[in-house]
Design a protein around this motif. Structure first.
Motif, PDB file in Angstrom:
ATOM      1  N   ALA A   5     -13.458 -17.361  36.291  1.00 12.70           N
ATOM      2  CA  ALA A   5     -13.771 -18.735  36.693  1.00 12.70           C
ATOM      3  C   ALA A   5     -14.885 -18.821  37.726  1.00 12.70           C
ATOM      4  O   ALA A   5     -15.462 -19.905  37.917  1.00 12.70           O
ATOM      5  CB  ALA A   5     -12.513 -19.404  37.257  1.00 12.70           C
ATOM      6  N   LEU A   6     -15.213 -17.730  38.402  1.00 10.77           N
ATOM      7  CA  LEU A   6     -16.164 -17.784  39.520  1.00 10.77           C
ATOM      8  C   LEU A   6     -17.502 -18.451  39.178  1.00 10.77           C
ATOM      9  O   LEU A   6     -17.971 -19.301  39.946  1.00 10.77           O
ATOM     10  CB  LEU A   6     -16.402 -16.377  40.069  1.00 10.77           C
ATOM     11  CG  LEU A   6     -15.237 -15.765  40.858  1.00 10.77           C
ATOM     12  CD1 LEU A   6     -15.519 -14.299  41.182  1.00 10.77           C
ATOM     13  CD2 LEU A   6     -14.972 -16.545  42.147  1.00 10.77           C
ATOM     14  N   GLY A  28     -18.848 -20.547  51.530  1.00  6.09           N
ATOM     15  CA  GLY A  28     -19.956 -21.481  51.396  1.00  6.09           C
ATOM     16  C   GLY A  28     -20.185 -21.942  49.973  1.00  6.09           C
ATOM     17  O   GLY A  28     -20.947 -22.884  49.746  1.00  6.09           O
ATOM     18  N   LYS A  29     -19.512 -21.291  49.011  1.00  8.19           N
ATOM     19  CA  LYS A  29     -19.665 -21.679  47.604  1.00  8.19           C
ATOM     20  C   LYS A  29     -18.332 -22.093  46.986  1.00  8.19           C
ATOM     21  O   LYS A  29     -18.264 -23.082  46.252  1.00  8.19           O
ATOM     22  CB  LYS A  29     -20.257 -20.519  46.804  1.00  8.19           C
ATOM     23  CG  LYS A  29     -21.659 -20.114  47.246  1.00  8.19           C
ATOM     24  CD  LYS A  29     -22.171 -18.949  46.428  1.00  8.19           C
ATOM     25  CE  LYS A  29     -23.575 -18.534  46.875  1.00  8.19           C
ATOM     26  NZ  LYS A  29     -24.076 -17.357  46.097  1.00  8.19           N
ATOM     27  N   ILE A  30     -17.290 -21.318  47.267  1.00 11.53           N
ATOM     28  CA  ILE A  30     -15.958 -21.585  46.721  1.00 11.53           C
ATOM     29  C   ILE A  30     -14.944 -21.354  47.831  1.00 11.53           C
ATOM     30  O   ILE A  30     -15.040 -20.349  48.549  1.00 11.53           O
ATOM     31  CB  ILE A  30     -15.618 -20.636  45.541  1.00 11.53           C
ATOM     32  CG1 ILE A  30     -16.646 -20.755  44.418  1.00 11.53           C
ATOM     33  CG2 ILE A  30     -14.212 -20.910  45.001  1.00 11.53           C
ATOM     34  CD1 ILE A  30     -16.527 -19.654  43.376  1.00 11.53           C
ATOM     35  N   THR A  31     -13.983 -22.257  47.986  1.00 13.02           N
ATOM     36  CA  THR A  31     -12.898 -21.984  48.925  1.00 13.02           C
ATOM     37  C   THR A  31     -11.770 -21.278  48.175  1.00 13.02           C
ATOM     38  O   THR A  31     -11.463 -21.611  47.029  1.00 13.02           O
ATOM     39  CB  THR A  31     -12.353 -23.258  49.594  1.00 13.02           C
ATOM     40  OG1 THR A  31     -11.658 -24.055  48.631  1.00 13.02           O
ATOM     41  CG2 THR A  31     -13.476 -24.063  50.226  1.00 13.02           C
ATOM     42  N   ALA A  86     -20.669 -23.377  40.355  1.00 10.53           N
ATOM     43  CA  ALA A  86     -21.556 -24.455  39.903  1.00 10.53           C
ATOM     44  C   ALA A  86     -21.025 -25.832  40.269  1.00 10.53           C
ATOM     45  O   ALA A  86     -21.749 -26.821  40.203  1.00 10.53           O
ATOM     46  CB  ALA A  86     -21.749 -24.359  38.388  1.00 10.53           C
ATOM     47  N   SER A  87     -19.746 -25.904  40.651  1.00 11.37           N
ATOM     48  CA  SER A  87     -19.151 -27.169  41.064  1.00 11.37           C
ATOM     49  C   SER A  87     -19.541 -27.465  42.505  1.00 11.37           C
ATOM     50  O   SER A  87     -19.839 -26.565  43.292  1.00 11.37           O
ATOM     51  CB  SER A  87     -17.620 -27.087  40.955  1.00 11.37           C
ATOM     52  OG  SER A  87     -16.995 -28.194  41.563  1.00 11.37           O
ATOM     53  N   THR A  88     -19.508 -28.729  42.858  1.00 10.76           N
ATOM     54  CA  THR A  88     -19.785 -29.088  44.254  1.00 10.76           C
ATOM     55  C   THR A  88     -18.569 -28.854  45.139  1.00 10.76           C
ATOM     56  O   THR A  88     -18.675 -28.942  46.370  1.00 10.76           O
ATOM     57  CB  THR A  88     -20.189 -30.572  44.347  1.00 10.76           C
ATOM     58  OG1 THR A  88     -19.150 -31.388  43.785  1.00 10.76           O
ATOM     59  CG2 THR A  88     -21.497 -30.817  43.607  1.00 10.76           C
ATOM     60  N   SER A  89     -17.437 -28.565  44.522  1.00 11.17           N
ATOM     61  CA  SER A  89     -16.205 -28.356  45.301  1.00 11.17           C
ATOM     62  C   SER A  89     -15.301 -27.352  44.602  1.00 11.17           C
ATOM     63  O   SER A  89     -14.159 -27.659  44.260  1.00 11.17           O
ATOM     64  CB  SER A  89     -15.470 -29.679  45.512  1.00 11.17           C
ATOM     65  OG  SER A  89     -15.199 -30.305  44.257  1.00 11.17           O
ATOM     66  N   GLY A  90     -15.814 -26.144  44.373  1.00 11.48           N
ATOM     67  CA  GLY A  90     -15.037 -25.116  43.702  1.00 11.48           C
ATOM     68  C   GLY A  90     -13.870 -24.639  44.556  1.00 11.48           C
ATOM     69  O   GLY A  90     -14.031 -24.357  45.743  1.00 11.48           O
ATOM     70  N   LEU A 102     -15.646 -26.848  35.575  1.00  8.17           N
ATOM     71  CA  LEU A 102     -14.384 -26.371  36.151  1.00  8.17           C
ATOM     72  C   LEU A 102     -14.502 -26.520  37.668  1.00  8.17           C
ATOM     73  O   LEU A 102     -15.453 -26.029  38.276  1.00  8.17           O
ATOM     74  CB  LEU A 102     -14.132 -24.911  35.772  1.00  8.17           C
ATOM     75  CG  LEU A 102     -12.869 -24.263  36.322  1.00  8.17           C
ATOM     76  CD1 LEU A 102     -11.641 -25.033  35.871  1.00  8.17           C
ATOM     77  CD2 LEU A 102     -12.771 -22.808  35.853  1.00  8.17           C
ATOM     78  N   ASP A 103     -13.537 -27.218  38.261  1.00  9.78           N
ATOM     79  CA  ASP A 103     -13.580 -27.481  39.698  1.00  9.78           C
ATOM     80  C   ASP A 103     -12.519 -26.726  40.488  1.00  9.78           C
ATOM     81  O   ASP A 103     -12.736 -26.418  41.662  1.00  9.78           O
ATOM     82  CB  ASP A 103     -13.412 -28.988  39.952  1.00  9.78           C
ATOM     83  CG  ASP A 103     -14.527 -29.795  39.319  1.00  9.78           C
ATOM     84  OD1 ASP A 103     -15.685 -29.639  39.725  1.00  9.78           O
ATOM     85  OD2 ASP A 103     -14.224 -30.571  38.378  1.00  9.78           O
TER      86      ASP A 103
END
Length: 226
Positions: free
Chosen positions: A115-116, A165-168, A121-125, A74-75
């Motif tokens: 979803a967090l 730094g992990k999810i925008t 785990a995505s490179t562009s969450g 999931l991105d």
């Protein structure tokens, strides 16, 4: 958006349909989620999950887990599910405040929390929420709706700070969206001034894309020509 897995809630509504179609056209795999029943058969790049009450945390988790299981990742999560009510504070029903909170805040909260782990785990969450220009300063009759959308704004800011730094995490703040329902309820308005679903969808998908990697915690007005 090529190859990214995107969840769109409220996917059967006027804005949700446009966002889902645009994301597909840009190469994404799209899972549409809605309270209404869906009759669309699944394909390799699109599934629709209907009859889901996202204000219930257990249902939200079940559907997000199902999407991640189906596509393997999931991105982006685009929280469009919501509702509107026009009532004055003095004469309105107190239950309307609870309903607006459930439809606008809890749906976004429950899907986001579910979803967090996948987004991290995505490179562009990415998470994109739908706020409202009308929540910046509520007018007469806008109390319940504006209060709930202000809650979405604060949820957006808090999540952005917690997952920096992990999810925008960002929100778009539309003015009146040019939909058939809004035209019917305000027939004398100048529709040319309203923001179109396509205009709003373009901004939403920008925030969900790699190009917006440096943007988080933003409450972005999309006011059309008002």
């Amino acid at each position: 958006m090529d190859g990214k897995v995107v969840v769109v809630t409220g996917a059967l509504g006027a804005l949700g349909k446009v966002v889902a179609e645009m994301a597909l056209a840009r190469g994404a795999k799209v899972a549409g989620v809605d309270h209404a029943a869906s009759q669309t058969p699944p394909t390799e790049t699109r599934i629709e999950l209907g009859g889901v009450d996202l204000s219930d945390a257990a249902q939200a988790k079940k559907v997000i887990d199902a999407v991640a299981s189906r596509f393997g990742r999931l991105d982006a999560l685009i929280n469009i599910a919501g509702g509107f009510a026009f009532e004055t504070v003095a004469e309105g029903d107190p239950k309307t405040w609870q309903r607006m909170y459930a439809l606008n805040v809890l749906t976004a909260l429950n899907t986001s929390r579910s979803a967090l782990p996948y987004l991290a785990a995505s490179t562009s969450g990415r998470i994109v929420n739908i706020g409202a220009m009308g929540a910046l300063q509520a007018g007469a009759g806008m109390g319940p709706y504006a209060a709930s959308k202000a809650g979405v704004h604060r949820l957006t800011e808090a999540l952005a700070a917690e997952w920096k730094g992990k999810i925008t995490v960002n929100a778009v703040l539309p003015s009146t969206i040019d939909t058939p329902a809004n035209r019917a309820s305000m027939p004398k308005a100048d529709f040319t001034k309203w923001v179109t679903p396509q205009e709003l969808a373009n901004v939403i998908l920008f925030l969900a894309s790699d190009a917006a990697s440096g943007v988080t915690g933003a409450l972005l007005p999309v006011s059309g020509r008002v």
